[in-house]
Design an enzyme around this catalytic site. Structure first.
Site, mmCIF file in Angstrom:
data_model
loop_
_atom_site.group_PDB
_atom_site.id
_atom_site.type_symbol
_atom_site.label_atom_id
_atom_site.label_comp_id
_atom_site.label_asym_id
_atom_site.label_seq_id
_atom_site.Cartn_x
_atom_site.Cartn_y
_atom_site.Cartn_z
ATOM 1 N N SER A 49 0.824 -1.218 0.000
ATOM 2 C CA SER A 49 0.000 0.000 0.000
ATOM 3 C C SER A 49 0.854 1.263 0.000
ATOM 4 O O SER A 49 0.524 2.241 -0.690
ATOM 5 C CB SER A 49 -0.956 0.004 1.193
ATOM 6 O OG SER A 49 -0.250 -0.033 2.414
ATOM 7 N N GLN A 87 0.418 2.193 17.809
ATOM 8 C CA GLN A 87 -0.388 3.322 17.367
ATOM 9 C C GLN A 87 -1.190 3.969 18.493
ATOM 10 O O GLN A 87 -1.711 5.078 18.325
ATOM 11 C CB GLN A 87 -1.343 2.903 16.246
ATOM 12 C CG GLN A 87 -2.528 2.050 16.692
ATOM 13 C CD GLN A 87 -3.535 1.825 15.584
ATOM 14 O OE1 GLN A 87 -3.460 0.815 14.891
ATOM 15 N NE2 GLN A 87 -4.472 2.743 15.401
ATOM 16 N N HIS A 112 -7.256 -2.053 13.879
ATOM 17 C CA HIS A 112 -8.726 -2.057 13.785
ATOM 18 C C HIS A 112 -9.406 -2.384 15.107
ATOM 19 O O HIS A 112 -10.637 -2.522 15.147
ATOM 20 C CB HIS A 112 -9.226 -3.012 12.699
ATOM 21 C CG HIS A 112 -8.498 -2.882 11.395
ATOM 22 N ND1 HIS A 112 -8.328 -1.670 10.767
ATOM 23 C CD2 HIS A 112 -7.882 -3.814 10.612
ATOM 24 C CE1 HIS A 112 -7.645 -1.861 9.643
ATOM 25 N NE2 HIS A 112 -7.360 -3.142 9.536
#
Length: 221
Positions: A49, A87, A112
């Site tokens: 990505s 994170q 997530h």
């Protein structure tokens, strides 16, 4: 859709994305194509990505990717900077801001899990550029208990998003049950898609109501 073409024709490192995400990507991030953008990607995946973002955004883009997996360091190159950390760790996030400055765009494609998603948003969103965009993807997990979510669960980022709608409009709440905040004053738009939440900031939001035109032609009902 140029970005979608890059995805479909990718022959490099794997990229794991849902096809309908690209509508949101192009709608909110296309302003940065060819511009000197500071782009933060949370979650490196298999490294594909970050290469996709680099090819699409162009040679002036700086891509900073965060991940907890040390193996992701190998994805770094002249435009892609990889930093290893949690994170949800404010100290780590601040160290990244100190190193690279305020980010113009943030894409959270990390764990997530709700505790991580909300921690990242709470710390980073007030610190991105005054015209910045913050996108959180894969928010179907906000409905999954094993990810800390569930419909109606206050820990869910989707439930928090619903509350932020009231905060966005706090200046119009006559019973004062919602108080205008920095979020109210700096957020110009919120957009929800299937599995994606987007917040957009603006340095000035002109909310002054005006009636423009020949007042003699006004009709009173």
């Amino acid at each position: 859709m140029a970005l979608y073409d890059l995805f479909l024709n990718n022959a490099g490192r794997p990229i794991h994305k849902s096809g309908h995400y690209f509508f949101a990507y192009e709608r909110h991030f296309s302003r940065y194509v060819g511009q000197p953008v500071n782009f933060l990607e949370i979650g490196a995946g298999n490294g594909g990505s970050s290469q996709m973002w680099k090819r699409w955004l162009g040679p002036l883009a700086r891509i900073v990717t965060l991940d907890i997996n040390e193996v992701c360091r190998q994805y770094a190159d002249e435009q892609v900077h990889v930093r290893i950390g949690d994170q949800s760790d404010e100290g780590f996030l601040q160290s990244v801001i100190d190193e690279f400055g305020a980010f113009d765009a943030v894409l959270d494609d990390g764990s997530h899990h709700m505790q991580h998603v909300t921690a990242s948003f709470d710390y980073l969103y007030p610190r991105i550029a005054s015209t910045g965009v913050y996108m959180i993807e894969d928010m179907h997990t906000a409905y999954w208990p094993d990810y800390g979510g569930g419909r109606g669960d206050p820990r869910s980022m989707v439930e928090r998003f619903k509350g932020y709608l009231d905060e966005l409009n706090a200046e119009h709440v006559r019973d004062h049950s919602v108080t205008p905040s920095d979020f109210t004053r700096s957020t110009v738009a919120m957009t929800a898609y299937d599995s994606i939440l987007v917040f957009e900031r603006a340095p000035l939001i002109n909310k002054a109501m005006k009636m423009i035109g020949d007042q003699t032609l006004r009709v009173n009902y």
